[in-house]
Scaffold this motif. Structure first.
Motif, PDB file in Angstrom:
ATOM      1  N   GLN A 176     -37.782 -57.505 124.214  1.00 35.47           N
ATOM      2  CA  GLN A 176     -37.126 -58.432 123.253  1.00 35.47           C
ATOM      3  C   GLN A 176     -37.546 -59.867 123.746  1.00 35.47           C
ATOM      4  N   LYS A 177     -37.769 -60.305 125.117  1.00 34.86           N
ATOM      5  CA  LYS A 177     -38.223 -61.520 125.175  1.00 34.86           C
ATOM      6  C   LYS A 177     -39.430 -61.912 124.524  1.00 34.86           C
ATOM      7  N   ALA A 178     -40.446 -60.766 124.901  1.00 34.11           N
ATOM      8  CA  ALA A 178     -42.035 -60.827 124.309  1.00 34.11           C
ATOM      9  C   ALA A 178     -42.077 -61.129 122.846  1.00 34.11           C
ATOM     10  N   ILE A 179     -41.350 -60.185 122.066  1.00 36.91           N
ATOM     11  CA  ILE A 179     -41.039 -60.367 120.427  1.00 36.91           C
ATOM     12  C   ILE A 179     -40.437 -61.696 120.123  1.00 36.91           C
ATOM     13  N   ALA A 180     -39.696 -62.436 120.829  1.00 31.05           N
ATOM     14  CA  ALA A 180     -39.087 -63.678 120.541  1.00 31.05           C
ATOM     15  C   ALA A 180     -40.178 -64.564 120.582  1.00 31.05           C
ATOM     16  N   PHE A 181     -41.186 -64.380 121.619  1.00 32.61           N
ATOM     17  CA  PHE A 181     -42.297 -65.470 121.750  1.00 32.61           C
ATOM     18  C   PHE A 181     -43.372 -65.189 120.747  1.00 32.61           C
ATOM     19  N   ILE A 182     -43.404 -63.977 120.222  1.00 28.01           N
ATOM     20  CA  ILE A 182     -44.408 -63.561 119.138  1.00 28.01           C
ATOM     21  C   ILE A 182     -44.058 -64.347 117.751  1.00 28.01           C
ATOM     22  N   GLU A 183     -42.908 -63.885 117.631  1.00 30.56           N
ATOM     23  CA  GLU A 183     -42.152 -64.535 116.252  1.00 30.56           C
ATOM     24  C   GLU A 183     -42.252 -66.088 116.346  1.00 30.56           C
ATOM     25  N   ARG A 184     -41.849 -66.407 117.200  1.00 28.05           N
ATOM     26  CA  ARG A 184     -42.095 -68.143 117.516  1.00 28.05           C
ATOM     27  C   ARG A 184     -43.666 -68.771 117.355  1.00 28.05           C
ATOM     28  N   GLY A 185     -44.351 -67.795 117.795  1.00 21.28           N
ATOM     29  CA  GLY A 185     -45.670 -68.211 117.847  1.00 21.28           C
ATOM     30  C   GLY A 185     -46.366 -68.074 116.280  1.00 21.28           C
ATOM     31  N   PHE A 186     -45.793 -66.927 115.505  1.00 19.25           N
ATOM     32  CA  PHE A 186     -46.268 -66.770 114.404  1.00 19.25           C
ATOM     33  C   PHE A 186     -45.897 -67.921 113.315  1.00 19.25           C
ATOM     34  N   ARG A 187     -44.762 -68.395 113.424  1.00 19.03           N
ATOM     35  CA  ARG A 187     -43.914 -69.355 112.839  1.00 19.03           C
ATOM     36  C   ARG A 187     -44.813 -70.836 113.041  1.00 19.03           C
ATOM     37  N   ILE A 188     -45.137 -70.958 114.140  1.00 18.56           N
ATOM     38  CA  ILE A 188     -46.045 -72.135 114.378  1.00 18.56           C
ATOM     39  C   ILE A 188     -47.456 -72.075 113.446  1.00 18.56           C
ATOM     40  N   GLU A 189     -48.028 -70.875 113.664  1.00 19.91           N
ATOM     41  CA  GLU A 189     -49.399 -70.744 113.031  1.00 19.91           C
ATOM     42  C   GLU A 189     -49.319 -70.446 111.530  1.00 19.91           C
ATOM     43  N   ALA A 190     -47.930 -70.109 110.953  1.00 21.23           N
ATOM     44  CA  ALA A 190     -47.755 -70.270 109.434  1.00 21.23           C
ATOM     45  C   ALA A 190     -47.510 -71.705 108.873  1.00 21.23           C
TER      46      ALA A 190
ATOM     47  N   GLY B 271     -48.923 -74.431 110.001  1.00 20.01           N
ATOM     48  CA  GLY B 271     -50.012 -75.474 110.014  1.00 20.01           C
ATOM     49  C   GLY B 271     -51.524 -75.015 110.492  1.00 20.01           C
ATOM     50  N   SER B 272     -52.219 -75.867 111.000  1.00 17.98           N
ATOM     51  CA  SER B 272     -53.619 -75.454 111.136  1.00 17.98           C
ATOM     52  C   SER B 272     -53.947 -75.045 112.543  1.00 17.98           C
ATOM     53  N   ARG B 273     -52.705 -74.828 113.485  1.00 18.29           N
ATOM     54  CA  ARG B 273     -53.054 -74.388 114.907  1.00 18.29           C
ATOM     55  C   ARG B 273     -52.924 -72.965 114.797  1.00 18.29           C
ATOM     56  N   SER B 274     -53.885 -72.182 115.732  1.00 18.66           N
ATOM     57  CA  SER B 274     -54.056 -70.802 115.816  1.00 18.66           C
ATOM     58  C   SER B 274     -54.378 -70.215 116.982  1.00 18.66           C
ATOM     59  N   SER B 275     -53.821 -69.191 117.205  1.00 20.73           N
ATOM     60  CA  SER B 275     -53.938 -68.500 118.454  1.00 20.73           C
ATOM     61  C   SER B 275     -55.460 -67.830 118.859  1.00 20.73           C
ATOM     62  N   GLN B 276     -56.286 -67.784 117.720  1.00 22.26           N
ATOM     63  CA  GLN B 276     -57.402 -67.321 117.765  1.00 22.26           C
ATOM     64  C   GLN B 276     -57.489 -65.655 117.800  1.00 22.26           C
ATOM     65  N   GLY B 277     -56.284 -65.202 117.087  1.00 28.04           N
ATOM     66  CA  GLY B 277     -56.100 -63.788 117.156  1.00 28.04           C
ATOM     67  C   GLY B 277     -55.519 -63.173 118.370  1.00 28.04           C
ATOM     68  N   TRP B 278     -55.055 -64.049 119.219  1.00 28.27           N
ATOM     69  CA  TRP B 278     -54.274 -63.406 120.554  1.00 28.27           C
ATOM     70  C   TRP B 278     -52.825 -62.867 120.233  1.00 28.27           C
ATOM     71  N   LEU B 279     -52.152 -63.874 119.203  1.00 28.95           N
ATOM     72  CA  LEU B 279     -50.795 -63.616 119.097  1.00 28.95           C
ATOM     73  C   LEU B 279     -50.678 -62.092 118.565  1.00 28.95           C
ATOM     74  N   ALA B 280     -51.418 -61.974 117.189  1.00 28.96           N
ATOM     75  CA  ALA B 280     -51.502 -60.641 116.437  1.00 28.96           C
ATOM     76  C   ALA B 280     -52.070 -59.584 117.608  1.00 28.96           C
ATOM     77  N   GLY B 281     -52.946 -59.762 118.386  1.00 29.29           N
ATOM     78  CA  GLY B 281     -53.509 -58.712 119.244  1.00 29.29           C
ATOM     79  C   GLY B 281     -52.564 -58.324 120.165  1.00 29.29           C
ATOM     80  N   VAL B 282     -51.574 -59.342 121.061  1.00 22.02           N
ATOM     81  CA  VAL B 282     -50.472 -58.924 121.767  1.00 22.02           C
ATOM     82  C   VAL B 282     -49.604 -58.073 120.961  1.00 22.02           C
ATOM     83  N   ALA B 283     -49.083 -58.500 119.589  1.00 23.46           N
ATOM     84  CA  ALA B 283     -47.946 -57.789 119.134  1.00 23.46           C
ATOM     85  C   ALA B 283     -48.465 -56.469 118.669  1.00 23.46           C
TER      86      ALA B 283
END
Length: 940
Positions: free
Chosen positions: A675-689, A691-703
């Motif tokens: 659950q903690k991991a999901i919260a971090f992923i969702e928070r990261g997706f919101r930041i990516e959506a 603006g221009s900042r990107s995780s270079q694929g790592w957020l989607a990969g961990v998901a």
């Protein structure tokens, strides 16, 4: 109270004692003892309470009653043996006896009584005794004086607690006694005490009183040398003594160098003592510590050699004449503040005195021709004796027992002592000072105190030289000998933690020191002064003791630039993290990982400072380590992402998406908190959506990884496809290969072998662009995943190749994950008992940290062989444990559970499952290993 106890002795023993005393007096009385001349020979007994000042501070309300009991015991024992307690000394007694035997028996009686009576809160007062026979004279009606008194007092001062010391004169008088003495005498040798002639010293012992003591105080000083007698045991330097012996075979000029408190003097004395028998003219210790800086040293050498002053003849000439043909050892101690005079003297001594061995101790080299250097290091924390204790721990324990004879450390205490010694850099002086605190502090309190070791005070060692009373004084002495440039470099290098490269030292100092040549010169001066050392890891690797660092940081703080230099240190290591990240993504992956571990203490220091002062700098330190943390789960750097993202303003960081991907991976893989991991992923997706900042694929990969473990194969493939697209756009080859490989593996698992094979071809092609071993292992991991549904034996070969690549990378957790897949294939072809054994071996091999999901996966796999073995209750327990895991039961596990429930019955199954539901991961793992052990014992 005390009188009643004394009267309880058997009456016949008292009467027999009185008869013996009367007979003894009648037989030993001589005319020479008569006081007709005003002076006569008597025996003086003097006593002292050990640690009375500390007892008074600690027990101000109880010490007086303890002193009253002490006085009763002593006065009764003395008077019972016909002595006269004529003077009190505050915490002791002076008594006079006509005959030596009476004085010795009185001391024994008093010591026995001190052990037998009940004491209050102060505990038993510990006494030491000195006895000497000599000329005395009455002073008034109740007092005495004469040569016998100071000698007895010197003996008492040299004694240990509960020890009775006699002079040789007293022993000679006792020899005239024809009665059998109820005690033994041990010859401790000839000793020199301040203000009196050398005397031979003996120890009294009986069967019922302590007999083993540390060496007594005082020192030997004869025409053949003046090495001090040991006041305490010498520990942990066997290797050094052997190495020094080898050097002395080749050189007559030897200098022991090292920082203050490291044990140079003690080692040099013991080394000289080990050679003393081969040098007929003796071994002579010249203590230079009291000399002013730059003072002439010849007078000190002459005084040590007992050379009398001849009018008109230089000390230098007399010393050279005395040692010209002498086969002797000259130990010049504490040379660092008189380097020029001592260098001149040593050069001349070496040239003129061909049989002389000169040993020097100094914090700096003398720099003379023919000088052999030996660097004295801290006590070896690794070497152990037969009890398994290191030399440092043994030193602490032995010195602790000198402070408190009741000190008997248990196993937990020894672990605590090891930590204390480590915090003190294993420096002998620091360890001895810390151990001396045991009279008033607990071990835990001492451990808290050594976090600030500079002000630990040698309260129990009042006779240490002034600059050895605290570590601060010892280090300040060395600091004052540096020039201004050396002090500036020391201050700036104090921000490092653990070993560091010279390259980083130059970079940190360059922040406000413009001349690289000055910095290099300062580093060389610190090394020469033993305030900095070349680490065993390589000539360019430097290390500063924590105690030296503490002093340097104080000085840096006082100069007002501490935080500025610490920030510069953080920037240097942020650059280092970027450099190591690039090396990690190459064929040098394993070397880069080792470098990260080696430099972790400095990375940690930089991160902890930056976290509260400069969040961007903290992110610059953590973000480049993403791939390292993914491969090396359990490393402490993996927790940095969550700590950064918990700070205010973290979402505005440029690296926020990557940091959140790292936080999610750590929460999921290391903590098992989906659950903690999901919260971090969702928070990261919101930041990516946004603006221009990107995780270079790592957020989607961990998901995608999380979807794989939870059984959502459709979302898993979708997330990995997104990761591949983002990674290609950013040029992130590592993320691209890893997501392609995992997507191929999952597609093969759901039966899409064509889709999986296409992804394998794709990842094989991309894999040709990388040399990073871990990524090569992922390629073979994908190929093995597809082959496992076609040709299991070929799949095992592919998997073993993946393991080889992972091991080459130092990615041992990745290797274990693939070995788990090999175990699945092997177990599928094995009998149930052998299949269970395969999984148990896998569980045992998995690390305790960073492998939570791999461990749960293996536990889930165990259900099938347990069902086949009809171990239904055990299966139910483990099924209950699995409810706490983030994994869903796969088809084979569900079928195993249904069969067990059917055979066992629903009620019994649920009861067993409820028991297992209380297990954590470690308990579930232990349950399986214990179960297997029980099965093996039954089968045998």
């Amino acid at each position: 109270m005390g009188a009643c106890r004394w009267l309880s002795r058997p009456e016949r023993e008292e009467r027999a004692g009185l008869i013996l005393v009367a007979e003894y007096r009648s037989m030993t009385r001589t005319e020479s003892l008569a006081p007709s001349t005003g002076s006569w020979e008597s025996t003086i007994l003097t006593t002292d309470i050990v640690g009375s000042t500390a007892l008074l501070r600690r027990y101000p309300n109880d010490i007086m009653s303890a002193m009253d009991l002490h006085d009763q015991i002593l006065h009764a024992a003395i008077r019972r043996r016909s002595g006269d307690p004529f003077r009190h000394t505050g915490d002791g007694v002076l008594a006079i006896f006509e005959r030596p035997l009476d004085a010795v028996l009185a001391a024994i009686d008093a010591l026995r009584e001190m052990h037998s009576v009940a004491w209050g809160p102060t505990g038993r007062l510990q006494l030491r005794f000195g006895i000497h026979t000599g000329m005395t004279r009455a002073r008034g009606e109740t007092d005495f004086f004469g040569p016998a008194l100071p000698t007895a007092t010197r003996l008492q001062g040299a004694a240990n607690a509960d020890q009775i010391l006699l002079s040789g004169v007293t022993v000679e008088r006792l020899a005239n006694d024809r009665f059998q003495k109820p005690f033994k005498l041990s010859d401790l040798g000839e000793h020199h005490f301040k203000g009196i002639e050398p005397i031979r010293v003996y120890q009294v012992s009986t069967a019922d009183l302590p007999a083993d003591f540390p060496p007594i105080g005082g020192k030997r000083e004869t025409a053949s040398g003046n090495l001090p007698a040991n006041l305490s045991s010498f520990l942990g330097r066997e290797r050094e003594l052997e190495e020094l012996g080898q050097i002395a075979d080749e050189s007559r000029l030897l200098t022991l160098i090292g920082p203050g408190g490291i044990g140079k003097t003690r080692l040099a004395i013991e080394f000289a003592r080990s050679l003393e028998s081969s040098f007929p003219e003796g071994a002579w210790l010249v203590d230079l510590s009291a000399l002013e800086r730059g003072s002439e040293v010849w007078p000190a050498i002459a005084e040590t050699l007992l050379i009398p002053l001849l009018p008109g003849v230089e000390w230098r000439v007399q010393v050279l004449e005395r040692l010209y043909d002498a086969r002797a050892i000259l130990l010049m101690d504490n040379c660092e503040h008189v380097l020029d005079p001592i260098a001149d003297a040593v050069t001349e001594l070496g040239s003129a005195c061909g049989k002389l061995l000169v040993i020097n101790t100094s914090r700096r080299t003398l720099g003379v021709e023919g000088e052999a250097l030996y660097e004295v290091s801290a006590l070896d924390s690794g070497s152990q004796d037969g009890s398994g204790q290191s030399a440092a721990v043994r030193l602490f324990v032995e010195r602790g027992r000198l402070a408190d004879r009741r000190f008997q450390p248990g196993p937990d205490d020894l672990v605590l002592i090891q930590r204390i010694c480590a915090n003190l850099d294993y420096i002998p002086l620091a360890i001895e000072i810390a151990a001396g605190q045991l009279r008033r502090l607990t071990l835990a309190s001492i451990e808290n105190g050594v976090t600030k070791p500079l002000d630990l005070h040698a309260r129990n060692f009042r006779r240490r030289t002034g600059r050895q009373q605290t570590l601060r004084q010892t280090l300040e002495w060395s600091y004052d000998l540096l020039d201004l440039n050396g002090r500036q470099v020391l201050q700036r290098l104090s921000v490092f933690s653990g070993p560091f490269h010279e390259e980083q030292a130059l970079a940190v100092c360059a922040g406000d020191m413009s001349s690289e040549a000055d910095i290099v010169r300062g580093i060389d001066e610190l090394v020469e002064s033993s305030l900095l050392s070349r680490d065993a890891g390589g000539p360019q690797l430097l290390r500063m003791l924590q105690t030296v660092q503490a002093l340097g940081r104080e000085k840096l703080d006082q100069s007002g630039v501490l935080q500025t230099v610490e920030t510069r240190h953080g920037e240097v290591y942020a650059n280092r993290c970027r450099e190591l990240s690039q090396r990690f993504a190459s064929v040098n992956e394993a070397k880069a990982a080792n470098a990260i571990y080696d430099e972790l203490s400095n990375l940690r220091a930089a991160f902890e400072r930056a976290l509260t002062r400069d969040l961007k700098l903290a992110a610059d330190l953590a973000a480049p380590l993403f791939l390292f943390n993914y491969s090396h789960r359990g490393a402490e750097t993996g927790s940095w992402y969550e700590r950064i993202m918990a700070r205010p303003g973290a979402d505005q960081l440029e690296q926020a998406p990557i940091l959140l991907a790292g936080a999610a991976g750590h929460a999921f893989h290391d903590e098992g908190d989906q659950q903690k991991a999901i919260a971090f992923i969702e928070r990261g997706f919101r930041i990516e959506a946004a603006g221009s900042r990107s995780s270079q694929g790592w957020l989607a990969g961990v998901a995608g990884q999380m979807d794989q473990w939870s059984g959502n194969t459709i979302k898993c493939v979708e997330h990995h496809a997104t990761a591949v697209e983002q990674a290609r756009s950013a040029g992130n080859v590592a993320c691209e290969i890893m997501s392609l490989s995992m997507a191929a593996f999952v597609k093969a698992r759901v039966g899409d072998l064509d889709g999986a094979s296409e992804l394998v071809r794709e990842v094989t092609q991309v894999g040709q662009t990388t040399t990073q071993p871990t990524l090569m292992g992922y390629v073979y991991y994908a190929r093995g995943g597809v082959e496992s549904f076609k040709d299991p034996n070929r799949a095992i070969d592919e998997y073993w190749t993946s393991v080889d690549w992972a091991n080459m990378a130092g990615n041992h957790l990745g290797a274990q994950r693939v070995k788990q897949l090999i175990a699945d294939l092997q177990a599928a072809q094995a009998e149930p008992t052998e299949a269970l054994a395969i999984y148990v071996r896998t569980l045992i091999d998995l690390p305790n940290h960073g492998a939570a999901f791999y461990t749960w996966l293996t536990i889930r796999s165990v259900l099938l062989p347990l069902a086949q073995l009809e171990a239904d209750e055990d299966l139910a327990v483990l099924a209950g444990a699995l409810t706490a895991s983030p994994l869903k039961l796969d088809r084979s596990a569900r079928e195993a559970v249904n069969k067990a429930k059917e055979r066992l019955g629903s009620i019994a199954f649920e009861l067993a499952a409820a028991r297992g539901s209380k297990f954590d991961l470690a308990e579930a793992r232990t349950y399986i290993v214990d179960l297997w052990g029980s099965m093996e014992r039954q089968s045998n």
